[in-house]
Design a protein around this motif. Structure first.
Motif, short mmCIF file in Angstrom:
data_model
loop_
_atom_site.label_atom_id
_atom_site.label_comp_id
_atom_site.label_asym_id
_atom_site.label_seq_id
_atom_site.Cartn_x
_atom_site.Cartn_y
_atom_site.Cartn_z
N GLY A 104 -4.72 13.36 1.72
CA GLY A 104 -5.28 12.02 1.84
C GLY A 104 -4.51 10.97 1.08
O GLY A 104 -4.59 9.78 1.40
N ARG A 105 -3.73 11.40 0.09
CA ARG A 105 -2.93 10.48 -0.71
C ARG A 105 -1.43 10.64 -0.45
O ARG A 105 -0.61 10.03 -1.12
CB ARG A 105 -3.24 10.68 -2.20
N ASN A 106 -1.11 11.49 0.53
CA ASN A 106 0.28 11.71 0.93
C ASN A 106 1.15 12.13 -0.25
O ASN A 106 2.27 11.64 -0.44
CB ASN A 106 0.86 10.45 1.60
N VAL A 107 0.63 13.07 -1.05
CA VAL A 107 1.40 13.61 -2.17
C VAL A 107 1.34 15.12 -2.10
O VAL A 107 0.53 15.70 -1.38
CB VAL A 107 0.85 13.12 -3.53
N THR A 108 2.22 15.76 -2.86
CA THR A 108 2.19 17.20 -3.02
C THR A 108 1.93 17.50 -4.49
O THR A 108 2.08 16.63 -5.36
CB THR A 108 3.52 17.86 -2.60
#
Length: 200
Positions: free
Chosen positions: A146-150
């Motif tokens: 949802g936050r486009n992070v890993t």
């Protein structure tokens, strides 16, 4: 030596044959703990509670699955569970075989039948009702997507926000959940507790 030691070579053979895509975990029913892990990629540790005694686990079913799971890093897993018995037929434990199928989803369409879980997706309630590992993994996957992070790219602020969100969701209520979350996020438990206290 645990009651499942005779099955360890089988675990090693399966993991070695399909390395690095397969992990095999032995859970002993008498102690309700993971007693052996071959090809470990789930970040579980020996002696960790299996939680099988906290769910409606039916040892009369010789094979459970295949079913879908989510690894700590968001990778899709295809898993199956086998009940292991002694010479008299009494259940001793279970062997869980987890296959990382995320890489195969990008391969040719002709291989899709090999990695696809039959529809509708089978997620046995007996294993998932109280599986806090699975719930934490799913929560982290949805939060990061949802936050486009890993996990590897998160900043300290991201990690603090995620720990706070996990706490708000009740993720830390499970036994040894804090230790598992700290391993998954690559943080020390002291840092996790500091974030929970809202310290910088």
């Amino acid at each position: 030596m645990d009651s499942l030691h005779r099955y360890r070579p089988i675990c090693d053979a399966i993991a070695a044959l399909f390395q690095p895509y397969v992990e095999v975990v032995l859970h002993e029913l008498a102690t309700d703990k993971a007693v052996y892990i071959a090809g470990n990629f789930s970040k579980r540790v020996l002696g960790e509670p299996s939680l099988l005694h906290e769910v409606d686990f039916d040892s009369q079913n010789p094979v459970i699955g295949p079913y879908e799971k989510v690894n700590w890093d968001g990778r899709a897993l295809k898993s199956i569970t086998v009940v292991l018995r002694d010479e008299a037929g009494a259940p001793l434990g279970v062997m869980c075989i987890n296959v990382n199928v995320s890489d195969f989803h990008a391969v040719m369409q002709t291989l899709s039948a090999l990695v696809r879980v039959p529809e509708p997706h089978y997620r046995p309630d007996a294993l998932f009702k109280e599986d806090w590992h699975e719930r934490i993994n799913e929560f982290i996957r949805q939060w990061t997507q949802g936050r486009n992070v890993t996990i590897s790219s998160m900043t300290h602020a991201d990690r603090k926000d995620l720990v706070t969100a996990l706490a708000d969701s009740g993720a830390f209520s499970g036994k040894n959940a804090a230790a598992y979350i700290s391993r998954v996020l690559g943080m020390g438990r002291a840092t996790v507790y500091k974030y929970l206290r809202n310290e910088k």
